[in-house]
Design an enzyme around this catalytic site. Sequence first.
Site: not given
Length: 195
Positions: A90, A120, A147, A170, A185
């Site tokens: 989208n 980085h 979204g 993550t 989670r």
Amino acid sequence: MASGADPRSQRERMLAGDLYRADDPELVALTRRAALLVQDYNSTPADRPERHQALLRALLGAVGDRVVVRPPFYCDYGTQIRIGDRSYLNFNAVLLDVAAIEIGADVQIGPNVQLLTPYHPLDPAQRRAGWEAARPITVGDNVWLGGGVIVLGGVTIGPDTVVGAGSVVTRDLPPGVVAVGNPARVQRSVTPTAD
């Protein structure tokens, strides 16, 4: 790490997932090429779907059948992005493909989703010197990213998984689960419904 003794080009270092310098002339030329194709893609009128498809195929590493990417769309290089059949991205998808981004078949990606492979160094001197690196992202078949989801480099999302809107992924997510939050989670398994 960031040694001047490494004989590889900056692009070779980047593709290997090692520290590299993005201001290298070869990489600057590749990002410029992608930026021009992205600009053309985003400004192509909606009534020219064949032009959109041709631009996607020129920009991306691989594009399956019946893929829809709604403009505006943004990426770094394009060539490291592969999208499987019937997947849908989208508005405002941001795919920073310093490392490979693999999107399976039948994937639904909501508006404002970001797939971010670069990172980085924590060392301030290396950051100041312009070093960076990246880790790949893999999104399995039939995944739905709501979204505003952000997926960080090094993450694999298993097939049939749903990630709730606004979540930040993550770590890897297994197949067939619902995950939400920051960090995302697992909340429960996906329960298939009868047709």
